[in-house]
Design a protein around this motif. Structure first.
Motif, mmCIF file in Angstrom:
data_model
loop_
_atom_site.group_PDB
_atom_site.id
_atom_site.type_symbol
_atom_site.label_atom_id
_atom_site.label_comp_id
_atom_site.label_asym_id
_atom_site.label_seq_id
_atom_site.Cartn_x
_atom_site.Cartn_y
_atom_site.Cartn_z
ATOM 1 N N ARG B 351 49.687 36.392 2.622
ATOM 2 C CA ARG B 351 50.003 37.617 3.258
ATOM 3 C C ARG B 351 49.594 37.412 4.521
ATOM 4 O O ARG B 351 50.501 37.617 5.577
ATOM 5 N N ARG B 352 48.393 36.883 4.915
ATOM 6 C CA ARG B 352 48.160 36.638 6.282
ATOM 7 C C ARG B 352 48.940 35.697 7.198
ATOM 8 O O ARG B 352 49.274 36.076 8.191
ATOM 9 N N SER B 353 49.191 34.209 6.483
ATOM 10 C CA SER B 353 49.857 33.611 7.346
ATOM 11 C C SER B 353 51.291 34.039 7.593
ATOM 12 O O SER B 353 51.559 33.829 8.759
ATOM 13 N N ALA B 354 51.698 34.657 6.549
ATOM 14 C CA ALA B 354 53.081 35.043 6.754
ATOM 15 C C ALA B 354 53.174 36.284 7.949
ATOM 16 O O ALA B 354 54.072 36.096 8.878
ATOM 17 N N ALA B 355 52.012 36.936 8.076
ATOM 18 C CA ALA B 355 52.064 38.136 8.974
ATOM 19 C C ALA B 355 51.790 37.513 10.346
ATOM 20 O O ALA B 355 52.282 38.120 11.662
ATOM 21 N N TRP B 356 51.182 36.323 10.487
ATOM 22 C CA TRP B 356 50.878 35.713 11.641
ATOM 23 C C TRP B 356 52.072 35.021 12.197
ATOM 24 O O TRP B 356 52.209 35.001 13.453
ATOM 25 N N CYS B 357 52.909 34.713 11.418
ATOM 26 C CA CYS B 357 54.121 34.073 11.701
ATOM 27 C C CYS B 357 55.084 35.226 12.233
ATOM 28 O O CYS B 357 56.180 34.872 12.921
ATOM 29 N N MET B 358 54.768 36.334 12.163
ATOM 30 C CA MET B 358 55.623 37.674 12.462
ATOM 31 C C MET B 358 55.251 37.940 14.087
ATOM 32 O O MET B 358 55.970 38.954 14.502
ATOM 33 N N ARG B 359 54.083 37.471 14.400
ATOM 34 C CA ARG B 359 53.458 38.007 15.426
ATOM 35 C C ARG B 359 53.561 37.270 16.840
ATOM 36 O O ARG B 359 54.004 35.961 16.613
ATOM 37 N N LEU B 360 53.683 37.614 18.072
ATOM 38 C CA LEU B 360 53.371 36.632 19.176
ATOM 39 C C LEU B 360 54.778 35.902 19.454
ATOM 40 O O LEU B 360 54.937 34.590 19.820
ATOM 41 N N GLY B 361 55.916 36.521 18.948
ATOM 42 C CA GLY B 361 57.048 35.812 19.236
ATOM 43 C C GLY B 361 57.791 35.281 18.022
ATOM 44 O O GLY B 361 57.230 34.535 17.359
ATOM 45 N N THR B 362 59.085 35.499 17.919
ATOM 46 C CA THR B 362 59.865 35.126 16.741
ATOM 47 C C THR B 362 60.235 33.540 17.067
ATOM 48 O O THR B 362 60.102 33.326 18.226
ATOM 49 N N SER B 363 60.614 32.986 16.057
ATOM 50 C CA SER B 363 61.204 31.673 16.158
ATOM 51 C C SER B 363 62.260 31.606 17.243
ATOM 52 O O SER B 363 62.636 30.635 18.028
ATOM 53 N N ILE B 364 63.263 32.920 17.096
ATOM 54 C CA ILE B 364 64.273 32.699 17.915
ATOM 55 C C ILE B 364 64.149 32.821 19.311
ATOM 56 O O ILE B 364 64.390 31.966 20.355
ATOM 57 N N GLN B 365 62.988 33.691 19.484
ATOM 58 C CA GLN B 365 62.486 33.800 21.100
ATOM 59 C C GLN B 365 61.840 32.439 21.550
ATOM 60 O O GLN B 365 62.038 32.442 22.595
ATOM 61 N N HIS B 366 60.961 31.884 20.643
ATOM 62 C CA HIS B 366 60.341 30.750 21.141
ATOM 63 C C HIS B 366 61.398 29.613 21.432
ATOM 64 O O HIS B 366 61.354 28.854 22.417
ATOM 65 N N ARG B 367 62.539 29.540 20.655
ATOM 66 C CA ARG B 367 63.385 28.707 20.711
ATOM 67 C C ARG B 367 64.269 28.912 22.149
ATOM 68 O O ARG B 367 64.712 27.910 22.817
ATOM 69 N N ARG B 368 64.312 30.137 22.456
ATOM 70 C CA ARG B 368 64.832 30.383 23.803
ATOM 71 C C ARG B 368 64.233 29.814 25.008
ATOM 72 O O ARG B 368 64.578 29.224 25.827
ATOM 73 N N ILE B 369 62.838 29.732 24.739
ATOM 74 C CA ILE B 369 62.137 28.874 25.510
ATOM 75 C C ILE B 369 62.418 27.424 25.585
ATOM 76 O O ILE B 369 62.480 26.815 26.659
#
Lengths: 391, 379
Positions: B351-369
């Protein structure tokens, strides 16, 4: 952790780049295209001698065998830049066969083969796969029967790339059919002009050539055996593992992506296609995954430099890299659409029509040199210590 | 070039792992979560006593100026130990203050952070949750020697117990993107502030924070007023890479638990780990999590060397966000039924690691960078 290069490494990389700029000419490229599947042209031969003169072949080998004990990082840089420049060097020989000969060969073999490998006078084709099996290599059937002074070899190899031009074949044979399959195998270093060897081409989907090689009562002196009789499996698998790592392979997996990225940035059609944000997202995803391929290689290299034999990391490289290549051909073909099918010869074909060739040849990476399934077995059993199951 | 840990790094990792194995047992993790304690003050104090809240901070404030990679490895262990302490929000804010704050701000805050006496948080995200600064619209108006803040921040990690919150706001009304941004330290007991606890999947501390004309002295602005765009980007990058470290640490632990389970659990008369179908899932799991680790470590190294790491950070996060949860889902599949049971420990990491992966930017947003950095965004 240190992911950087020393200044000396950077200077070395620049030296290689300068060399490539000077020597990889239009004429050289034309010769390579012209000679595909026909052996080495004069410019290629000259280039290999020049590279040998620079001391770059086998540079991380011990000095007594023509190397100069160079840093493996420099070796990595050499491989990366040469593969990036698409120079058709038989690097596999330098990272697999030469080390195997150095590790297991007789003094005579070392003295004969190593300097000639460095000068490009000797090249090996790999006599591993047979019609009845490749992945289960240890089940090979080609027989070598010991006589008084020699061995007599009968059998057939397949998918033997480069056999049409190689001077020798690095041949795995069965020398004792009564022993368990891994313990009755021996390797021979056989000149291709030995009577009884026949080479027949097998043409591949990308227009390249590989071969079937037939052995009919081929007599070879006992001195052509590498290492001890029946030790061949262990000599070979060690070298095979080395050949799965290194910049040569990683770069082969990511070069298509790099070329596509260049196309997307600099070609008007590429730039136009990148107007689509979903296409950009796919390219960015491939970029991230290409970095993983590079980093896995650097990890194995770091372990080897520290004297650690990587228990599973090289197998991870050999799963991730090839599957990345296959995925990248899929993604790129869906970005380029109909342009990706254009073969060489069309003015409309991007990159001289190399994309469809890469598309149809990418599959080779996931089964050549050990299938990704066998690699996963190795990761699970050697790396994660999972129990061997029913076979 | 040597991608493996050096001696100092390995030492820190081993110490942190040994400490957290002892001091952050799952019983404590469960207790903090089930009793809504948010964090464990005793573990926080002990962490401070080891000097770990001062890693990479200057000596004059009580810190230990070691390379940034050390902090990343500490966070990896914090993730592995799913330590119930607000180390992520506190350290991200402290590092930003150290980088962009005035001498006076540093003196008044950093020693107290390092000694474990001050908890910090930071507030960036608003409606939309985007990592692009153009999404920051919280209004800040200069009135005399004060900034007056109005608006709402979401997903503010660690806010509940923080003494101060570093707020990213838009202080020039008609500005866009990175322009007209200010970073300001707000005391959490300021007049006009209110917060709503957000219940989350990981059961951790997050709040929606409302600013109703909150007055903050201009002396609390980090650097120059209106000129905080670069510091805000740097704050987020720091937060993202340390988040990756935590994801990677927790993921390694969860897949290791799975490999042990596969060796012990029997079905059809043999350990399930002897079945090739399971072995190949395990091989994928370790390959994916290792990949996430390597990307994270390369970014940490670049930051340690003072090199730009924007693309490395975004690549690491985009990869972590997708591959680590995928690996953990395979872990659940191998565990099967027991994976869904609260009493079984695997879920604590899942649960924790999954939640951490939902925060601070999605993969889509980071791939935009990533797309921007590799030069494929048409001008």
């Amino acid at each position: 952790m240190d992911f950087g290069y020393h200044e000396e490494n950077e200077i070395f990389r620049q030296k290689i780049k300068d060399f490539l700029k000077e020597n990889i000419t239009r004429e050289f490229r034309a010769e390579v295209r012209e000679m595909q599947g026909k052996g080495m042209g004069p410019l290629t031969k000259e280039l290999i001698l020049k590279i040998g003169d620079m001391g770059w072949i086998g540079m991380s080998w011990p000095e007594e065998y023509g190397g100069r004990n160079a840093d493996r990082i420099d070796q990595y840089i050499f491989e990366e830049e040469f593969v990036r420049a698409r120079v058709p060097l038989n690097i596999g020989n330098f990272i697999e066969q030469a080390p195997a000969i150095m590790a297991s060969g007789s003094e005579e073999q070392k003295k004969y083969f190593i300097p000639r490998l460095v000068r490009g006078e000797i090249t090996f084709a790999l006599g591993y796969s047979e019609p009845s099996g490749g992945t289960d290599l240890a089940s090979l059937k080609t027989r070598a029967v010991e006589g008084h002074n020699d061995y007599v070899i009968n059998g057939q190899k397949t998918f033997t790339s480069g056999a049409e031009t190689a001077s020798h074949i690095y041949l795995m044979t069965r020398t004792d059919p009564d022993k368990p399959k891994h313990e009755g195998i021996s390797i021979f270093l056989v000149p291709m002009d030995t009577p009884g060897i026949t080479v027949r081409p097998q043409w591949t989907l990308s227009g390249g050539r590989t071969n079937e090689v037939f052995f009919d009562d081929v007599k070879v002196p006992k001195t052509t055996m590498l290492g001890n009789k029946n030790d061949g499996w262990y000599i070979g698998s060690k070298a095979l593992n080395l050949g799965r790592a290194g910049a040569m392979r990683y770069y082969t997996y990511v070069s298509l992506f790099e070329e596509t990225l260049y196309f997307a940035r600099s070609n008007p059609l590429g730039v136009e296609l990148m107007a689509d944000e979903i296409a950009r997202d796919k390219m960015a995803e491939l970029y991230c995954e290409a970095q993983v391929a590079r980093l896995f290689t650097l990890r194995s290299l770091s372990m080897v430099r520290r004297g650690i034999a990587p228990p599973y990391e090289i197998s991870s490289e050999k799963v991730w890299g090839p599957e990345f290549l296959v995925k990248s051909t899929e993604v790129i073909s869906q970005i380029l659409g109909p342009y990706n099918q254009l073969w060489e010869g069309s003015d409309l074909a991007p990159h001289r029509g190399s994309f469809p060739k890469r598309y149809v040849s990418a599959m080779v990476s996931t089964f050549g040199h050990g299938s990704t399934q066998v690699m996963r077995d190795a990761i699970a059993r050697r790396g994660l210590d999972l129990p061997r199951g029913p076979v | 070039m040597d991608t493996l840990l050096n001696e100092d790094e390995a030492l820190l990792r081993d110490q942190a792992r040994a400490f957290l194995t002892k001091e952050s047992p799952t019983a404590l993790v469960r207790e903090v979560e089930s009793e809504n304690k948010d964090y464990d003050p005793s573990l926080w104090k002990k962490t401070a006593e080891l000097g770990w809240l001062g890693i990479t901070l200057p000596e004059e404030y009580g810190g230990t100026p070691v390379p940034f990679s050390h902090l990343g490895l500490l966070f990896e262990e914090m993730g592995r130990g799913i330590a119930p302490i607000p180390i992520h929000p506190t350290m991200v804010a402290a590092l930003t203050i150290n980088k962009s704050g005035t001498e006076q701000q540093k003196q008044s805050i950093l020693p107290a952070v390092i000694s474990g006496d001050k908890i910090l948080s930071w507030a960036w995200f608003e409606r939309g949750g985007d990592i692009d600064l153009s999404s920051v619209q919280l209004e800040a108006i200069v009135e005399g020697d004060h900034l007056v803040l109005s608006g709402t921040k979401l997903f503010v990690d660690g806010y509940h117990h923080a003494d101060q919150c570093l707020v990213v706001c838009r202080s020039l009304a008609d500005s866009e993107g990175n322009e007209g941004i200010s970073l300001v330290l707000v005391d959490t007991n300021s007049k006009g502030l209110s917060s709503d606890r957000l219940p989350t999947m990981a059961g951790d501390i997050q709040d929606a924070v409302s600013f109703d004309s909150v007055r903050v002295p201009l002396s609390n602005v980090l650097g120059e007023v209106h000129n905080g765009g670069a510091a805000a980007v740097s704050l987020l990058e720091t937060a993202v890479i340390l988040n990756c470290s935590m994801i990677v640490g927790a993921s390694h632990k969860a897949i290791e638990m799975t490999f042990s389970y596969a060796k012990d659990r029997e079905a059809f008369g043999q350990p399930i780990g002897s079945f090739q179908a399971i072995q190949h899932m395990c091989a994928n799991m370790v390959t994916w999590v290792d990949g996430a680790t390597m990307l994270t470590h390369e970014a940490l190294w670049k930051i340690s060397e003072g090199l730009p790491a924007t693309i490395e950070i975004a690549s690491a996060k985009a990869f972590c966000n997708e591959r680590c949860p995928a690996a953990l889902r395979e872990g659940n599949q191998i565990h099967a039924g027991i994976a869904q049971i609260k009493e079984y420990d695997l879920q604590l990491w899942y649960r924790r690691s999954a939640a951490w992966c939902m925060r601070l930017g999605t993969s889509i947003q980071h791939r935009r960078i990533v797309a921007r950095e590799i030069g494929i965004v048409p001008s």
